[in-house]
Every structure is written in structure tokens, then in C-alpha cells.
Design a protein around this motif. Structure first.
Motif, PDB file in Angstrom:
ATOM      1  N   ASP A  26      49.245  62.980  15.426  1.00 32.72           N
ATOM      2  CA  ASP A  26      49.467  61.551  15.182  1.00 32.72           C
ATOM      3  C   ASP A  26      48.167  60.763  15.111  1.00 32.72           C
ATOM      4  N   LEU A  27      47.212  61.141  15.965  1.00 32.30           N
ATOM      5  CA  LEU A  27      45.940  60.415  16.026  1.00 32.30           C
ATOM      6  C   LEU A  27      44.853  61.044  15.151  1.00 32.30           C
ATOM      7  N   GLU A  28      45.202  62.138  14.485  1.00 30.73           N
ATOM      8  CA  GLU A  28      44.250  62.872  13.651  1.00 30.73           C
ATOM      9  C   GLU A  28      42.984  63.247  14.422  1.00 30.73           C
ATOM     10  N   GLU A  29      43.205  63.812  15.603  1.00 24.17           N
ATOM     11  CA  GLU A  29      42.115  64.259  16.478  1.00 24.17           C
ATOM     12  C   GLU A  29      42.170  65.776  16.616  1.00 24.17           C
ATOM     13  N   GLU A  30      41.040  66.357  16.980  1.00 22.79           N
ATOM     14  CA  GLU A  30      40.994  67.788  17.301  1.00 22.79           C
ATOM     15  C   GLU A  30      41.785  68.033  18.573  1.00 22.79           C
ATOM     16  N   LEU A  31      42.385  69.214  18.673  1.00 21.89           N
ATOM     17  CA  LEU A  31      43.114  69.597  19.871  1.00 21.89           C
ATOM     18  C   LEU A  31      42.373  70.718  20.577  1.00 21.89           C
ATOM     19  N   HIS A  32      42.137  70.544  21.867  1.00 24.33           N
ATOM     20  CA  HIS A  32      41.510  71.567  22.692  1.00 24.33           C
ATOM     21  C   HIS A  32      42.461  71.903  23.834  1.00 24.33           C
ATOM     22  N   ALA A  33      42.671  73.188  24.059  1.00 23.29           N
ATOM     23  CA  ALA A  33      43.456  73.642  25.207  1.00 23.29           C
ATOM     24  C   ALA A  33      42.493  74.289  26.184  1.00 23.29           C
ATOM     25  N   VAL A  34      42.509  73.818  27.417  1.00 25.69           N
ATOM     26  CA  VAL A  34      41.611  74.369  28.432  1.00 25.69           C
ATOM     27  C   VAL A  34      42.443  74.983  29.551  1.00 25.69           C
ATOM     28  N   HIS A  35      42.074  76.204  29.916  1.00 24.32           N
ATOM     29  CA  HIS A  35      42.711  76.907  31.022  1.00 24.32           C
ATOM     30  C   HIS A  35      41.619  77.230  32.036  1.00 24.32           C
ATOM     31  N   VAL A  36      41.915  76.976  33.309  1.00 24.43           N
ATOM     32  CA  VAL A  36      40.909  77.198  34.352  1.00 24.43           C
ATOM     33  C   VAL A  36      41.348  78.330  35.269  1.00 24.43           C
ATOM     34  N   LEU A  37      40.458  79.306  35.395  1.00 26.15           N
ATOM     35  CA  LEU A  37      40.647  80.399  36.346  1.00 26.15           C
ATOM     36  C   LEU A  37      39.812  80.112  37.589  1.00 26.15           C
ATOM     37  N   LYS A  38      40.374  80.379  38.740  1.00 29.38           N
ATOM     38  CA  LYS A  38      39.551  80.349  39.946  1.00 29.38           C
ATOM     39  C   LYS A  38      38.697  81.609  39.916  1.00 29.38           C
ATOM     40  N   ARG A  39      37.508  81.528  40.484  1.00 32.57           N
ATOM     41  CA  ARG A  39      36.594  82.674  40.441  1.00 32.57           C
ATOM     42  C   ARG A  39      37.253  83.929  41.020  1.00 32.57           C
ATOM     43  N   SER A  40      38.028  83.776  42.087  1.00 31.98           N
ATOM     44  CA  SER A  40      38.691  84.942  42.684  1.00 31.98           C
ATOM     45  C   SER A  40      39.689  85.566  41.707  1.00 31.98           C
ATOM     46  N   GLU A  41      40.372  84.738  40.907  1.00 29.59           N
ATOM     47  CA  GLU A  41      41.298  85.260  39.899  1.00 29.59           C
ATOM     48  C   GLU A  41      40.544  86.035  38.828  1.00 29.59           C
ATOM     49  N   LEU A  42      39.399  85.520  38.433  1.00 33.06           N
ATOM     50  CA  LEU A  42      38.604  86.196  37.413  1.00 33.06           C
ATOM     51  C   LEU A  42      38.148  87.561  37.904  1.00 33.06           C
ATOM     52  N   VAL A  43      37.673  87.634  39.121  1.00 37.67           N
ATOM     53  CA  VAL A  43      37.217  88.910  39.667  1.00 37.67           C
ATOM     54  C   VAL A  43      38.379  89.893  39.737  1.00 37.67           C
ATOM     55  N   ASP A  44      39.566  89.404  40.150  1.00 36.97           N
ATOM     56  CA  ASP A  44      40.741  90.275  40.198  1.00 36.97           C
ATOM     57  C   ASP A  44      41.090  90.797  38.806  1.00 36.97           C
ATOM     58  N   VAL A  45      41.012  89.932  37.816  1.00 33.14           N
ATOM     59  CA  VAL A  45      41.347  90.327  36.444  1.00 33.14           C
ATOM     60  C   VAL A  45      40.348  91.341  35.906  1.00 33.14           C
ATOM     61  N   LEU A  46      39.102  91.080  36.123  1.00 35.00           N
ATOM     62  CA  LEU A  46      38.064  91.952  35.589  1.00 35.00           C
ATOM     63  C   LEU A  46      37.879  93.217  36.399  1.00 35.00           C
ATOM     64  N   GLU A  47      38.272  93.169  37.669  1.00 32.45           N
ATOM     65  CA  GLU A  47      38.098  94.284  38.589  1.00 32.45           C
ATOM     66  C   GLU A  47      36.660  94.787  38.608  1.00 32.45           C
ATOM     67  N   LYS A  48      35.750  93.834  38.526  1.00 29.91           N
ATOM     68  CA  LYS A  48      34.348  94.180  38.625  1.00 29.91           C
ATOM     69  C   LYS A  48      33.575  92.949  39.074  1.00 29.91           C
ATOM     70  N   ASP A  49      32.369  93.159  39.469  1.00 28.83           N
ATOM     71  CA  ASP A  49      31.520  92.059  39.922  1.00 28.83           C
ATOM     72  C   ASP A  49      31.000  91.296  38.709  1.00 28.83           C
ATOM     73  N   VAL A  50      31.116  89.968  38.747  1.00 31.43           N
ATOM     74  CA  VAL A  50      30.651  89.160  37.618  1.00 31.43           C
ATOM     75  C   VAL A  50      29.343  88.448  37.943  1.00 31.43           C
ATOM     76  N   LYS A  51      28.690  88.879  39.021  1.00 30.97           N
ATOM     77  CA  LYS A  51      27.433  88.246  39.407  1.00 30.97           C
ATOM     78  C   LYS A  51      26.415  88.350  38.270  1.00 30.97           C
ATOM     79  N   GLY A  52      25.791  87.233  37.958  1.00 30.92           N
ATOM     80  CA  GLY A  52      24.774  87.215  36.922  1.00 30.92           C
ATOM     81  C   GLY A  52      25.326  87.027  35.516  1.00 30.92           C
TER      82      GLY A  52
END
Length: 142
Positions: A26-52
Motif C-alpha cells: 500500500d505504501l510502496e515501501e520495501e519489506l524486510h522480515a527480521v528474525h532474531v536468534l538468541k546466541r544460545s539458540e544459534l549454538v544449539d542449531v550449529l552444534e559448534k562454537d561460533v567464537k570469532g
């Protein structure tokens, strides 16, 4: 400017995304969808250390966001959003993303809670409403 839809992995995500798509069209604007993972969720998903490693740039993290948005889109005929996955506190990351994108509106889902529930437990929606650099469109999910 953009319309930013804050998407979680719930059934209500489709309602939020549909409202954001309609608003963006309706407003002729770009649409962005943002999803936020907690760091602990990311580590669980990746099953590896994401340090660095910058977790926002991580392929697996981006795939999680793409999958969640794809499920929420269903068979929508409206344009697909730009998908971004952030890692950290959801309210902080949503407001930071909205500011970075110079959002015209932030669309977020909300659930009705009792006064006691509001006092005892933080609400992402409530924090975004208070901290957002843009007006909020709160979509009722109940």
C-alpha cells in the motif's frame, strides 16, 4: 525507508508477515522480515562454537530465517521480503535493525497478557513499542 516485520517461529508469524506485506504494498515501501536468534539458540542449531565468527553472516543462521519466513509466507502472492537474521536480545535487535533500515513502520505480533504476567515477564513486543525508532503496527495474535 522500509517496513520491518519482526518474525518469530510461531503460527502468528504468518499474520504478522501478511499485515506487513499489505502495508508495504500500500505504501510502496520495501519489506524486510527480521528474525532474531538468541546466541544460545544459534549454538544449539550449529552444534559448534561460533567464537570469532559473525553469526549474522552465518549461512546456517540465514537458512533458519529463510525457512521461518518461507513457512509464514505460505502461498502469498505479494512480494517476498528481504530476510535478515540477527543474533542477540530480540527487542534490542529488532529496534536496531529498524533504525538501520530507516523503517517507516515496524510490524510485530502481540499477545494479551495479564497485569501480573506483564510485571513478572518481559515482553519483546512491549520493549519494541517503547524503544522503536519508528511507529509500531501491533498485530493481535489471539
Amino acid at each position: 525507508m522500509a517496513i520491518v516485520a519482526a518474525i518469530d517461529d510461531s503460527e502468528g508469524a504468518a499474520t504478522v508477515l501478511e499485515e506487513a506485506q499489505t502495508l508495504a504494498a500500500d505504501l510502496e515501501e520495501e519489506l524486510h522480515a527480521v528474525h532474531v536468534l538468541k546466541r544460545s539458540e544459534l549454538v544449539d542449531v550449529l552444534e559448534k562454537d561460533v567464537k570469532g565468527q559473525d553469526p549474522i553472516e552465518n549461512y546456517e543462521a540465514q537458512q533458519i530465517g529463510e525457512s521461518i519466513v518461507s513457512r509464514a509466507l505460505g502461498e502469498s502472492t505479494l512480494p517476498d521480503p528481504t530476510v535478515s537474521v540477527r543474533v542477540g536480545d530480540p527487542a534490542t535487535e529488532i529496534t536496531a535493525y529498524a533504525e538501520k533500515q530507516d523503517a517507516r513502520y515496524v510490524v510485530i505480533g502481540g499477545r494479551q497478557r495479564s497485569p501480573t504476567g506483564k510485571a513478572l515477564f518481559g515482553s519483546v513486543t512491549q520493549k519494541v513499542i517503547f524503544d522503536s525508532p519508528a511507529p509500531i503496527v501491533s498485530v493481535g495474535l489471539e
